[in-house]
Enzyme design. Structure first.
Site, PDB file in Angstrom:
ATOM      1  N   HIS A 111      21.999  -2.359  -6.061  1.00 56.11           N
ATOM      2  CA  HIS A 111      23.162  -2.773  -6.841  1.00 56.11           C
ATOM      3  C   HIS A 111      23.805  -3.996  -6.181  1.00 56.11           C
ATOM      4  O   HIS A 111      23.455  -4.398  -5.072  1.00 56.11           O
ATOM      5  CB  HIS A 111      24.176  -1.636  -7.015  1.00 56.11           C
ATOM      6  CG  HIS A 111      24.932  -1.233  -5.788  1.00 56.11           C
ATOM      7  ND1 HIS A 111      26.111  -0.547  -5.836  1.00 56.11           N
ATOM      8  CD2 HIS A 111      24.668  -1.417  -4.457  1.00 56.11           C
ATOM      9  CE1 HIS A 111      26.547  -0.315  -4.606  1.00 56.11           C
ATOM     10  NE2 HIS A 111      25.706  -0.826  -3.759  1.00 56.11           N
ATOM     11  N   CYS A 163      28.517  -6.829   0.196  1.00 57.64           N
ATOM     12  CA  CYS A 163      28.066  -6.103  -1.002  1.00 57.64           C
ATOM     13  C   CYS A 163      27.956  -7.029  -2.203  1.00 57.64           C
ATOM     14  O   CYS A 163      27.474  -6.631  -3.259  1.00 57.64           O
ATOM     15  CB  CYS A 163      29.021  -4.952  -1.338  1.00 57.64           C
ATOM     16  SG  CYS A 163      29.102  -3.708  -0.046  1.00 57.64           S
ATOM     17  N   HIS A 216      21.495  -5.372  -2.856  1.00 54.69           N
ATOM     18  CA  HIS A 216      20.995  -4.576  -1.739  1.00 54.69           C
ATOM     19  C   HIS A 216      20.832  -3.159  -2.296  1.00 54.69           C
ATOM     20  O   HIS A 216      21.074  -2.944  -3.485  1.00 54.69           O
ATOM     21  CB  HIS A 216      21.981  -4.611  -0.566  1.00 54.69           C
ATOM     22  CG  HIS A 216      23.267  -3.934  -0.871  1.00 54.69           C
ATOM     23  ND1 HIS A 216      24.240  -4.509  -1.657  1.00 54.69           N
ATOM     24  CD2 HIS A 216      23.747  -2.706  -0.547  1.00 54.69           C
ATOM     25  CE1 HIS A 216      25.258  -3.692  -1.789  1.00 54.69           C
ATOM     26  NE2 HIS A 216      24.995  -2.584  -1.131  1.00 54.69           N
ATOM     27  N   HIS A 237      20.249   1.438  -1.703  1.00 54.58           N
ATOM     28  CA  HIS A 237      20.559   2.682  -1.005  1.00 54.58           C
ATOM     29  C   HIS A 237      19.593   3.790  -1.420  1.00 54.58           C
ATOM     30  O   HIS A 237      19.007   3.756  -2.501  1.00 54.58           O
ATOM     31  CB  HIS A 237      21.986   3.154  -1.343  1.00 54.58           C
ATOM     32  CG  HIS A 237      23.062   2.206  -0.958  1.00 54.58           C
ATOM     33  ND1 HIS A 237      23.408   1.967   0.346  1.00 54.58           N
ATOM     34  CD2 HIS A 237      23.892   1.433  -1.700  1.00 54.58           C
ATOM     35  CE1 HIS A 237      24.397   1.082   0.391  1.00 54.58           C
ATOM     36  NE2 HIS A 237      24.705   0.738  -0.835  1.00 54.58           N
ATOM     37  N   ASP A 273      16.363   5.923 -10.889  1.00 51.90           N
ATOM     38  CA  ASP A 273      15.516   5.865  -9.691  1.00 51.90           C
ATOM     39  C   ASP A 273      14.644   4.608  -9.705  1.00 51.90           C
ATOM     40  O   ASP A 273      13.986   4.300 -10.704  1.00 51.90           O
ATOM     41  CB  ASP A 273      14.622   7.107  -9.621  1.00 51.90           C
ATOM     42  CG  ASP A 273      13.894   7.187  -8.289  1.00 51.90           C
ATOM     43  OD1 ASP A 273      14.450   6.727  -7.275  1.00 51.90           O
ATOM     44  OD2 ASP A 273      12.754   7.704  -8.270  1.00 51.90           O
ATOM     45  N   HIS A 274      14.638   3.898  -8.569  1.00 49.12           N
ATOM     46  CA  HIS A 274      13.861   2.661  -8.412  1.00 49.12           C
ATOM     47  C   HIS A 274      14.294   1.612  -9.430  1.00 49.12           C
ATOM     48  O   HIS A 274      13.464   0.845  -9.936  1.00 49.12           O
ATOM     49  CB  HIS A 274      12.352   2.934  -8.489  1.00 49.12           C
ATOM     50  CG  HIS A 274      11.814   3.512  -7.205  1.00 49.12           C
ATOM     51  ND1 HIS A 274      12.124   4.779  -6.786  1.00 49.12           N
ATOM     52  CD2 HIS A 274      11.012   2.992  -6.235  1.00 49.12           C
ATOM     53  CE1 HIS A 274      11.537   5.018  -5.626  1.00 49.12           C
ATOM     54  NE2 HIS A 274      10.856   3.958  -5.263  1.00 49.12           N
ATOM     55  N   GLU A 325      26.310   7.308  -1.073  1.00 45.24           N
ATOM     56  CA  GLU A 325      25.671   5.997  -1.011  1.00 45.24           C
ATOM     57  C   GLU A 325      24.904   5.902   0.314  1.00 45.24           C
ATOM     58  O   GLU A 325      23.883   5.246   0.424  1.00 45.24           O
ATOM     59  CB  GLU A 325      26.764   4.933  -1.056  1.00 45.24           C
ATOM     60  CG  GLU A 325      26.397   3.676  -1.767  1.00 45.24           C
ATOM     61  CD  GLU A 325      27.609   2.766  -1.901  1.00 45.24           C
ATOM     62  OE1 GLU A 325      28.061   2.556  -3.031  1.00 45.24           O
ATOM     63  OE2 GLU A 325      28.098   2.255  -0.874  1.00 45.24           O
TER      64      GLU A 325
END
Lengths: 135, 135, 135, 135, 135, 135
Positions: free
Chosen positions: A14, A33, A39, A41, A79-80, A124
């Site tokens: 995100h 951020c 980047h 998580h 996801d991904h 996170e």
């Protein structure tokens, strides 16, 4: 009343960025951020529902079914993925953990008609997490 | 010989993609890790050095100094970044955990002239991790 | 209302001892925690604040700023210290986890004027922890 | 009011099975948890009590004594046992985590007359856990 | 040479018992692990393979494929099962973690013809684990 | 050859200080670890022994016995103690994790005559740990 919780995992990226703001104000507000390429998580989501376990099953709700609902409604979609670009239900929303937890609540609430949704907890990282209880 | 290890953390995103291949072959090979907008992880890096602790300090190496070297040479460069776009030393390399561990080894080796670098362990998630020992 | 939590770490030593009591009563009450030379822990502190994330940031509070406040007001003062001897704000207080959590609340409360402090959770070890909610 | 929590561990096996039901309905309801020979877990139990720490001890309750009560009343009876066959206080109850948490509450409540029992949290695995608060 | 590891989980029960021995010798040798109705664990298995990551993929082996092999050959067979009664490949073997790790190695070795199997690590609990390296 | 590991825990305090040095050199070398009143940790010790599990037990060594030896020889002596003042076998030694691991090896080696001691791993914190293999 007993509370049961199921934890699931997903990996995503995100960027915290407000398109209505200048680059300078974004950097001042969101710091690293705000990196343009984003980047990521390993997120953990804990979904808690409450209820009175009936005598014939001893279960508030089948945790396998709760897991299936979370997987189908949330994990399969995030996801991904990149939260800013790939997720319909986050369009126009800054994908902070706070906003993601609220969005997940709004998705899961109608998909769990027979259970009482109590809390969505979103990690996170092990050191940063949020909780939304529909309040 | 005693081995000492320092663990550090960073959050980053990446995409597994071979630009010499077709889109179809990339998807077949890398699956959801090939998502064009990337995805991300909370990475953990464990750096192990070995040595004989001298009597006057009892330390193979000051773990604070080891931590400072890892932070300056690795974490500052990769934390909250996108491995495919933001990292000079990964240009032209598919940023798998394997390749990242090898790159980190090559960076740290000359920065630790008085210690014997033994291992770089890189966790992409609690369930997926790699180790490189310079072999 | 969304709750956000930041976890920080420190390593410190303490001794459970009531100077108004006999040695025998101290040993009977505090057991091995009364060891005259003290013992220590890797403490973990989780600070939770609550609020309504504004639309333009999506954040209840910048977790980086929350981390900075905890670091400056708590961690800098207690990390690598002895709770009975080195800490002004614990003078005259038996440094149990309970009393430490209350002291941390009293320090942080006025330093977070724009947030609603909800909870201080203090882990002495993975198996022993306390929570104070200002009640 | 400060809340203190003690975590203990035990390893046990169980089978989710309702003897009033057909084999087919049991399999449909409990899935692989209905395996006739059972399966097992490393359970974790967190017991939380609340109170106002008195000035002369700084402790809501001696965590060592809380640990001793949990060990004597719960762990000694369930560790390395089969919940369906070896446990008097679970006779006639389907040993779901929900029912186990309620049973543990009912056992511990009268054994902690000087403390206020707040919560029993029972982890079947890191991803599945329940909480009972006597409500 | 880079080493990559995939961790998987299963929940199962077992009993340590040598049928050639008297009840007394079994209890003396295996203690509470000899409980006739068995007990259980949340097992974790880490499978490590080694290799030189080729330039066009950067991967020693696709971790998704490694995960699929472990799931199909091990997890599907042992998850939610009783090691003494339900597992063909453990017939006649005392299901200690040591023997389970050796059995898992012997199953996985021929199923990973293109990789170099390095290690099977099996956690019975966070405090008890074994490793087999085919030596 | 199978390797088995048992993990145990203790809480202790220490101070890194060389009495042959000036105060300035001590502070320069050991930083905040030189705090005169000490600081502390929740230490974790992993002891690994290797062997060929005999057919009649399936165990390299009874993990309960290994645990008992570690408890009697190490944990009983160091838990809730100050490494610089309370421990006979650390007299005259700077209690770094390196020196503690070597001391623990020298104590355990003769107490495990029927097993092959492979490794002592000592965690000062999740981010700092050392290993000694008797080399």
């Amino acid at each position: 009343m007993v509370y049961i919780t199921r934890k699931e995992h997903f990996s995503a990226s995100h960027r915290l960025h407000n398109p209505d703001w200048s680059e300078a104000k974004n950097i001042e507000t969101f710091g690293k951020c705000n990196n343009p390429n984003g980047h990521g998580h390993n997120y953990e989501i804990e979904v808690t529902v409450g209820g009175d376990p009936p005598k014939d099953t001893g279960m508030v709700m089948d945790l396998k079914k709760l897991s299936d609902v979370i997987d189908a409604e949330i994990i399969e979609k995030v996801d991904h993925k990149h939260m800013n670009h790939d997720i319909d239900f986050l369009t126009g929303v800054i994908p902070t953990a706070e906003n993601m937890a609220i969005a997940f609540w709004n998705i899961l609430k109608p998909k769990l008609p027979h259970a009482r949704l109590i809390s969505i907890k979103l990690y996170e990282s092990p050191n940063n997490f949020v909780e939304y209880r529909g309040e």
